[in-house]
Design an enzyme around this catalytic site. Structure first.
Site, mmCIF file in Angstrom:
data_model
loop_
_atom_site.group_PDB
_atom_site.id
_atom_site.type_symbol
_atom_site.label_atom_id
_atom_site.label_comp_id
_atom_site.label_asym_id
_atom_site.label_seq_id
_atom_site.Cartn_x
_atom_site.Cartn_y
_atom_site.Cartn_z
ATOM 1 N N ASN A 28 -3.481 11.656 8.938
ATOM 2 C CA ASN A 28 -4.085 10.341 8.655
ATOM 3 C C ASN A 28 -4.483 9.818 10.025
ATOM 4 O O ASN A 28 -3.615 9.564 10.854
ATOM 5 C CB ASN A 28 -3.023 9.470 7.974
ATOM 6 C CG ASN A 28 -3.489 8.076 7.594
ATOM 7 O OD1 ASN A 28 -2.635 7.230 7.396
ATOM 8 N ND2 ASN A 28 -4.765 7.813 7.478
ATOM 9 N N CYS A 34 -0.187 -0.507 7.415
ATOM 10 C CA CYS A 34 -0.564 0.898 7.621
ATOM 11 C C CYS A 34 0.653 1.580 8.240
ATOM 12 O O CYS A 34 0.944 1.340 9.419
ATOM 13 C CB CYS A 34 -1.788 1.000 8.533
ATOM 14 S SG CYS A 34 -2.297 2.694 8.853
ATOM 15 N N GLY A 35 1.339 2.369 7.426
ATOM 16 C CA GLY A 35 2.614 2.949 7.865
ATOM 17 C C GLY A 35 2.443 4.038 8.914
ATOM 18 O O GLY A 35 3.065 3.999 9.978
ATOM 19 N N ASN A 36 1.567 5.009 8.635
ATOM 20 C CA ASN A 36 1.337 6.062 9.634
ATOM 21 C C ASN A 36 0.792 5.433 10.924
ATOM 22 O O ASN A 36 1.142 5.861 12.036
ATOM 23 C CB ASN A 36 0.312 7.083 9.101
ATOM 24 C CG ASN A 36 0.915 7.975 8.028
ATOM 25 O OD1 ASN A 36 2.072 8.350 8.102
ATOM 26 N ND2 ASN A 36 0.119 8.310 7.025
ATOM 27 N N HIS A 75 -0.377 -1.068 -3.990
ATOM 28 C CA HIS A 75 -0.309 0.344 -4.378
ATOM 29 C C HIS A 75 -0.078 0.475 -5.871
ATOM 30 O O HIS A 75 0.721 -0.280 -6.432
ATOM 31 C CB HIS A 75 0.850 1.046 -3.647
ATOM 32 C CG HIS A 75 0.597 1.262 -2.190
ATOM 33 N ND1 HIS A 75 0.050 2.431 -1.694
ATOM 34 C CD2 HIS A 75 0.788 0.453 -1.109
ATOM 35 C CE1 HIS A 75 -0.058 2.341 -0.379
ATOM 36 N NE2 HIS A 75 0.375 1.147 0.007
ATOM 37 N N GLU A 114 -6.874 6.247 -0.795
ATOM 38 C CA GLU A 114 -6.652 4.978 -0.105
ATOM 39 C C GLU A 114 -7.778 3.979 -0.338
ATOM 40 O O GLU A 114 -8.969 4.344 -0.326
ATOM 41 C CB GLU A 114 -6.513 5.220 1.406
ATOM 42 C CG GLU A 114 -5.184 5.830 1.784
ATOM 43 C CD GLU A 114 -4.890 5.650 3.254
ATOM 44 O OE1 GLU A 114 -5.428 4.701 3.865
ATOM 45 O OE2 GLU A 114 -4.119 6.461 3.800
ATOM 46 N N CYS A 116 -0.347 9.141 3.731
ATOM 47 C CA CYS A 116 -0.377 7.681 3.652
ATOM 48 C C CYS A 116 1.071 7.196 3.715
ATOM 49 O O CYS A 116 1.849 7.459 2.792
ATOM 50 C CB CYS A 116 -1.046 7.223 2.354
ATOM 51 S SG CYS A 116 -1.153 5.429 2.214
ATOM 52 N N GLY A 117 1.435 6.526 4.801
ATOM 53 C CA GLY A 117 2.820 6.113 5.004
ATOM 54 C C GLY A 117 3.238 5.037 4.004
ATOM 55 O O GLY A 117 4.277 5.150 3.338
ATOM 56 N N GLY A 127 1.826 4.473 1.276
ATOM 57 C CA GLY A 127 1.759 5.111 -0.041
ATOM 58 C C GLY A 127 3.009 5.911 -0.344
ATOM 59 O O GLY A 127 3.493 5.927 -1.482
HETATM 60 N N1 LIG Z 1 -2.970 5.082 5.820
HETATM 61 C C1 LIG Z 1 -2.167 3.888 5.734
HETATM 62 C C2 LIG Z 1 -2.514 3.051 4.573
HETATM 63 C C3 LIG Z 1 -3.657 2.215 4.858
HETATM 64 C C4 LIG Z 1 -3.799 1.259 3.759
HETATM 65 C C5 LIG Z 1 -5.201 0.836 3.566
HETATM 66 N N2 LIG Z 1 -5.995 1.918 3.008
HETATM 67 C C6 LIG Z 1 -5.241 -0.335 2.628
HETATM 68 O O1 LIG Z 1 -6.343 -0.699 2.255
HETATM 69 O O2 LIG Z 1 -4.168 -0.878 2.282
HETATM 70 C C7 LIG Z 1 -0.685 4.179 5.748
HETATM 71 O O3 LIG Z 1 -0.290 5.193 6.322
HETATM 72 O O4 LIG Z 1 0.076 3.343 5.203
#
Ligand SMILES: N[C@H](CCC[C@H](N)C(=O)O)C(=O)O
Length: 287
Positions: free
Chosen positions: A12, A74-76, A172, A221, A230-231, A233
């Site tokens: 990611n 955004c976790g990652n 989510h 996403e 997706c962290g 997620g």
């Molecule tokens: N890649 C991210 C998530 C991004 C979230 C974004 N897509 C949103 O609109 O909430 C993660 O690792 O959490």
């Protein structure tokens, strides 16, 4: 010239910019250009490192999707944020507090080059997700019964069961699937991401339960499409899995880009995510 670092968390990928020592003001159009994998740099999200605006935080952490939309989690990216501020000598602390639009995250350097993030307490109320529903246990209110039929048709058509929904600071929905390889992530993900029942759109997870301590997950996403990991997620999937009595409190989440460890003790408790953060190269772009 804007200096940046290209990074990723299990594939990611991010462009991370020091907005403390550079004056940064980017339009949504410029972010979309930078995210383009042919005409720009290419990334799933753009992360800005800014001066703290809250006393209890060391930094402000801002997140923009590839489509230019600003989001609150955004976790990652949080793990890459920690790696970035250490590599750039913006902080030498072992525990870094960053404020986002959804609250304060605590980033901690763990063993074997991993980083653990306290992702905060999940929010389950439809109004907090947000989700158009009358109550938590029912994901549909009477006035959107047609939506339910659409979703159910969608679900029955592709063999998905009813989904769960939760906010990790971003919305989510998580569907349980029988086989992650054949899940219709692009089709169902796109339809659900911008479905009317999610007033702010949503990230859509497809979860295959291997055993109570192990799931496989793919995520479509919001504002970006399917990513390699997706962290938030992964956190959302574990929370929904535990809520549905399918999972234990420590879960290995196997994503296409690699594995995350997620721990959640239950309602009212924060979710902890542990995984890697990788720096690829430093670059510059003139807009
Ligand atoms: N890649 C991210 C998530 C991004 C979230 C974004 N897509 C949103 O609109 O909430 C993660 O690792 O959490």
């Amino acid at each position: 010239m804007i200096n940046f670092t290209k990074m990723h968390g299990l594939g990611n990928d991010f462009v991370v910019i020091d907005a403390i020592n550079q004056v940064i003001s980017l339009s949504a159009g410029q972010i979309r250009f930078m995210s383009d994998r042919h005409f720009g740099i290419g990334f799933d999200q753009l992360l800005l490192v800014e001066k703290a605006t809250l006393n209890e935080a060391d930094f402000k952490y801002r997140i923009f999707n590839a489509d230019g939309s600003e989001v609150a989690q955004c976790g990652n990216g949080a793990r890459c944020f920690a790696r970035f501020v250490r590599d750039k000598h913006l902080s030498d602390k072992d525990e870094i507090c960053v404020s986002t639009d959804s609250g304060v995250l605590v980033l901690r350097f763990a063993d074997d080059n991993m980083i653990t993030v306290n992702m905060g307490i999940p929010k389950h109320k439809p109004t907090e997700i947000p989700l158009l529903a009358t109550e938590e246990s029912k994901f549909y209110s009477a006035d959107i019964a047609t939506e339910r039929r659409q979703i159910d048709n969608l679900s029955s058509h592709v063999g998905q069961r009813a989904f769960g929904a939760v906010s990790m600071g971003n919305p989510h929905a998580v569907l349980q699937v029988h086989d992650i390889k054949t899940a219709q992530v692009a089709n169902i993900g796109a339809q659900l991401e911008s479905h009317a029942i999610f007033p702010e759109r949503a990230n859509i997870g497809f979860m295959q339960v291997i055993d109570p301590h192990h799931i496989k997950l793919r995520v479509y996403e919001r504002g970006t499409g399917e990513t390699l990991a997706c962290g938030s997620g992964a956190c959302a999937a574990v929370v929904i899995g535990i809520e549905q009595h399918l999972l234990a409190h420590d879960v290995l989440v196997e994503l296409p880009g690699g594995n995350l460890k997620i721990n959640w003790a239950g309602r009212g408790e924060p979710v902890f995510m542990t995984g890697p953060a990788t720096s690829v190269y430093d670059g510059g772009i003139a807009l």
